[in-house]
Design an enzyme around this catalytic site. Structure first.
Site, PDB file in Angstrom:
ATOM      1  N   CYS A   1      19.144   2.436  35.851  1.00  0.00           N
ATOM      2  CA  CYS A   1      18.866   3.722  35.181  1.00  0.00           C
ATOM      3  C   CYS A   1      19.063   4.923  36.095  1.00  0.00           C
ATOM      4  CB  CYS A   1      17.425   3.781  34.664  1.00  0.00           C
ATOM      5  SG  CYS A   1      16.656   2.235  34.219  1.00  0.00           S
TER       6      CYS A   1
ATOM      7  N   CYS B   1      -0.681   4.677  -0.726  1.00  0.00           N
ATOM      8  CA  CYS B   1      -1.434   5.936  -0.668  1.00  0.00           C
ATOM      9  C   CYS B   1      -2.842   5.683  -0.097  1.00  0.00           C
ATOM     10  CB  CYS B   1      -1.550   6.535  -2.062  1.00  0.00           C
ATOM     11  SG  CYS B   1      -2.406   5.421  -3.185  1.00  0.00           S
TER      12      CYS B   1
ATOM     13  N   CYS C   1      16.233  -1.048  37.719  1.00  0.00           N
ATOM     14  CA  CYS C   1      16.248   0.311  37.165  1.00  0.00           C
ATOM     15  C   CYS C   1      16.410   1.366  38.257  1.00  0.00           C
ATOM     16  CB  CYS C   1      14.964   0.544  36.360  1.00  0.00           C
ATOM     17  SG  CYS C   1      14.937   2.148  35.572  1.00  0.00           S
TER      18      CYS C   1
ATOM     19  N   MET D   1       0.861  -1.198   0.000  1.00  0.00           N
ATOM     20  CA  MET D   1       0.000   0.000   0.000  1.00  0.00           C
ATOM     21  C   MET D   1       0.890   1.238   0.000  1.00  0.00           C
ATOM     22  SD  MET D   1      -3.180  -0.677   2.579  1.00  0.00           S
ATOM     23  CE  MET D   1      -2.261  -1.016   4.067  1.00  0.00           C
TER      24      MET D   1
ATOM     25  N   CYS E   1      -4.996   3.205  -1.940  1.00  0.00           N
ATOM     26  CA  CYS E   1      -4.795   1.790  -1.577  1.00  0.00           C
ATOM     27  C   CYS E   1      -5.636   1.448  -0.353  1.00  0.00           C
ATOM     28  CB  CYS E   1      -3.327   1.518  -1.254  1.00  0.00           C
ATOM     29  SG  CYS E   1      -2.220   1.821  -2.619  1.00  0.00           S
TER      30      CYS E   1
ATOM     31  N   CYS F   1      18.845  30.368   7.115  1.00  0.00           N
ATOM     32  CA  CYS F   1      18.473  29.964   8.471  1.00  0.00           C
ATOM     33  C   CYS F   1      17.235  29.068   8.436  1.00  0.00           C
ATOM     34  CB  CYS F   1      18.196  31.214   9.286  1.00  0.00           C
ATOM     35  SG  CYS F   1      16.998  30.992  10.572  1.00  0.00           S
ATOM     36  N   CYS F   2      17.167  28.095   9.280  1.00  0.00           N
ATOM     37  CA  CYS F   2      16.043  27.146   9.411  1.00  0.00           C
ATOM     38  C   CYS F   2      15.795  26.405   8.106  1.00  0.00           C
ATOM     39  CB  CYS F   2      14.732  27.798   9.816  1.00  0.00           C
ATOM     40  SG  CYS F   2      14.886  29.158  10.906  1.00  0.00           S
TER      41      CYS F   2
ATOM     42  N   TYR G   1      -2.316  -7.125  -3.461  1.00  0.00           N
ATOM     43  CA  TYR G   1      -1.463  -6.739  -2.330  1.00  0.00           C
ATOM     44  C   TYR G   1      -0.994  -8.017  -1.675  1.00  0.00           C
ATOM     45  CZ  TYR G   1      -3.608  -2.192  -3.009  1.00  0.00           C
ATOM     46  OH  TYR G   1      -4.029  -1.035  -3.545  1.00  0.00           O
TER      47      TYR G   1
END
Ligand SMILES: Cc1cc2nc3c(=O)[nH]c(=O)nc-3n(C[C@H](O)[C@H](O)[C@H](O)COP(=O)(O)OP(=O)(O)OC[C@H]3O[C@@H](n4cnc5c(N)ncnc54)[C@H](O)[C@@H]3O)c2cc1C
Length: 548
Positions: free
Chosen positions: A129, A13, A124, A11, A16, A545-546, A63
């Protein structure tokens, strides 16, 4: 009606999805939810229509069905809670897996007992941890006090008072143990039984000579440091991850046998506190199961920080002369002796199964004595379940807790839920940290994907530039045909926080373009995900930038 989940390949999209919905409707499917991103459909079918019919219908629509699972019958069949046994669920262990199973089972109305032979809370909170991460943070602050990357900042660090740091760590451990474990025993009404459990038969365990029976059992006994067979090691006063976290004095030199995530974290911790640290490993490549870009970057950055690696080593013998531990190894045919004040053995963890007399209950173990479980967390005895480190799955507390929850759903709730560990994020909390999720490039190739990758060095990420810490890398592994993100691998400050966005990306089948089209806050390390996605087609160093 019965409920099914079917995994479907091919699949691409929403068209589908509609196609699959129509196919399933034609064979009587109801309440159908299909997702091309997740490659699955969840739906109900009238009793009498079997999985084979689903497979055929989907195949005819061109499929490929990977697997069809019945995820529950119409009503969950709770086990009958009839007070004939001492407990509905008796749990051995009191760590992350145990508590998660206990709380959920009590919410189903079960009477729950919990057996613990050492400290409530398990690995933990007590020795894993929590203590390691709080000390790692202290080490990091000491490191930056000694060497910070900014001009004009005069910082320095004095001698480390490790005893004081360890006391403060112990206070935190005790606070969290109470809040997250001990207090919950009364709050939920769990019966705590103190002592070591052994199976007498499939319905009974013995603790301190007393017998307890239960309808269902959960073995959540965790794992302990594994000690390799090296001549002389048994006569040497070595440390494990547990005893290292109790040291009161920073050793001048620390040698570590092993170089997995615990070895790296504890090695950097002691290095940041002032020890000279050497890690020894048998393999020629550090973190060899990771993508090469990740292992190379980690080795580079740790070496730059001053940590030594001895790779491709064969251990000859170990001896202790006075306080000095001498590790004799051969590397590239040459003999070498490493001397150090302390020696840490960090070569993985073995499941705690020896004392359980599992044969009395018909519970099978694997080659490393780990408990073998099926997709429903059930052992070879259908009344007995296992979860967490004792099964030698991914050894993380969130995995243990998730598995414990599935055990409650199946053993008490009767839900027949399958464990899904297909997307498990993993973090190593060194600085810069390592975080990964999904497939490595090699794994994706092995699974037959046509693979496309994008690798971005940290010096292209503004957060790293302003931090003045630019050694690191982001890597995205994608399916070249659909651009679905299959794996994300990061070495950077805060990688452990960034990986959650990547986990959602992989789990919900998002694509490289989904990452590009989603705004990423500037100046965060998470922006690295978007920039790496852009790098598939563009040189981001040439953008403004960005990356706008
Ligand atoms: C140094 C270190 C750092 C770690 N850092 C992280 C981290 O940052 N993040 C993360 O997700 N994970 C981390 N982990 C891993 C994590 O701690 C474990 O995956 C997790 O705690 C396993 O939980 P569990 O419930 O399976 O078992 P455990 O928490 O180990 O609990 C098992 C309990 O069973 C008891 N027991 C054993 N046998 C018996 C018996 N026969 N009778 C009665 N009781 C018995 C044991 O005493 C123990 O208390 C770390 C581990 C270590 C060692």
């Amino acid at each position: 009606m019965r409920k099914y989940r079917v995994k479907i390949n091919g699949m691409t999209c929403t068209g589908c999805e509609q196609h699959i919905d129509a196919v399933l409707t034609s064979i009587g499917g109801k309440n159908i939810e299909t997702s091309f991103r997740r490659g699955e459909s969840v739906f109900e079918l009238p009793n009498g229509i079997n999985a084979e019919k689903v497979r055929q219908a989907i195949k005819q629509a061109n499929y490929q069905t990977v697997e069809v699972d019945e995820i529950s019958s119409q009503k969950p069949k709770n086990i009958e809670l009839d007070n004939k046994n001492d407990y509905d669920l008796l749990i051995i262990g009191s760590g992350g897996a145990a508590f998660s199973a206990a709380i959920k089972s009590i919410e189903y109305g079960a009477k729950v007992g919990m057996i613990e032979r050492e400290i409530v809370g398990g690995t933990c909170v007590n020795i894993g941890c929590v203590p390691s991460k709080t000390l790692l943070r202290a080490g990091e602050i000491n490191h930056f006090a000694r060497e910070n990357p900014f001009t004009g900042l005069q910082t320095s660090a004095g001698e480390v008072d490790l005893a004081s740091l360890v006391n403060q760590k112990d206070e935190l451990v005790s606070e969290l143990r109470n809040q997250k474990y001990i207090d919950l025993i009364d709050e939920y009404g769990i019966d705590l039984i103190e002592g070591e459990a052994k199976f007498v038969d499939e319905n009974t365990v013995k603790v301190n000579g007393e017998k307890f029976s239960a309808k269902r059992f959960l073995i959540a006994t965790g794992a302990s440091p594994s000690i390799p067979t090296i001549t002389g090691l048994e006569e040497v006063d070595y440390l494990t991850s547990t005893t290292l976290l109790e040291l009161k004095k920073v050793p001048k030199r620390l040698t570590i046998i092993g170089s997995g995530y615990i070895a790296l974290e504890l090695g950097q911790l002691l290095h940041h506190l002032g020890s000279e640290v050497t890690l020894i490993q048998r393999s020629d490549r550090l973190l060899k199961e990771y993508d090469p870009e990740i292992s190379e970057t980690v080795e580079k950055v740790l070496t730059e920080q001053g940590i030594d690696f001895v790779k491709g080593a064969t251990y000859e013998r170990i001896e202790q002369v006075g306080e000095v531990k001498m590790i004799h190894v051969t590397v590239d045919g040459k003999k070498k002796v490493l001397e150090s004040e302390q020696l840490l053995v960090a070569t993985g963890r073995n499941p705690n199964t020896d004392s359980l007399t599992l044969s009395a209950a018909g519970v099978k173990v694997g080659k490393r004595n780990e408990i073998l479980i099926n997709d429903y967390a059930r052992t070879s005895n259908e009344k007995i379940y296992a979860a967490g480190d004792v099964t030698l799955g991914p050894q993380f507390v969130y995995v243990a807790a998730y598995e414990g929850g599935v055990v409650a759903d199946n053993a008490i709730g009767g839900l027949n839920k399958k464990l899904d560990l297909s997307v498990v994020p993993a973090v190593t909390f060194i600085n810069p940290s390592i975080a990964t999720v999904g497939l490595t490039e090699d794994q994706a190739n092995e699974q037959g994907y046509e693979v496309k990758t994008s690798v971005l060095s940290l010096d292209a990420i503004s957060r790293a530039l302003v931090n003045r810490e630019t050694t690191g890398v982001f890597k995205i592994v994608a399916d070249a045909k659909t651009l679905k993100v299959l794996g994300v691998h990061i070495v950077s400050e805060n990688a452990g926080d960034v990986i959650y966005a990547a986990t959602l990306t992989v789990k919900f089948g998002l694509t490289v373009n989904d990452l590009i089209d989603s705004l990423a806050p500037y100046l965060t390390m998470a922006e690295g995900l978007r920039l790496t996605a852009l790098t598939f087609d563009k040189d981001v160093s040439k953008l403004s930038c960005c990356a706008g």
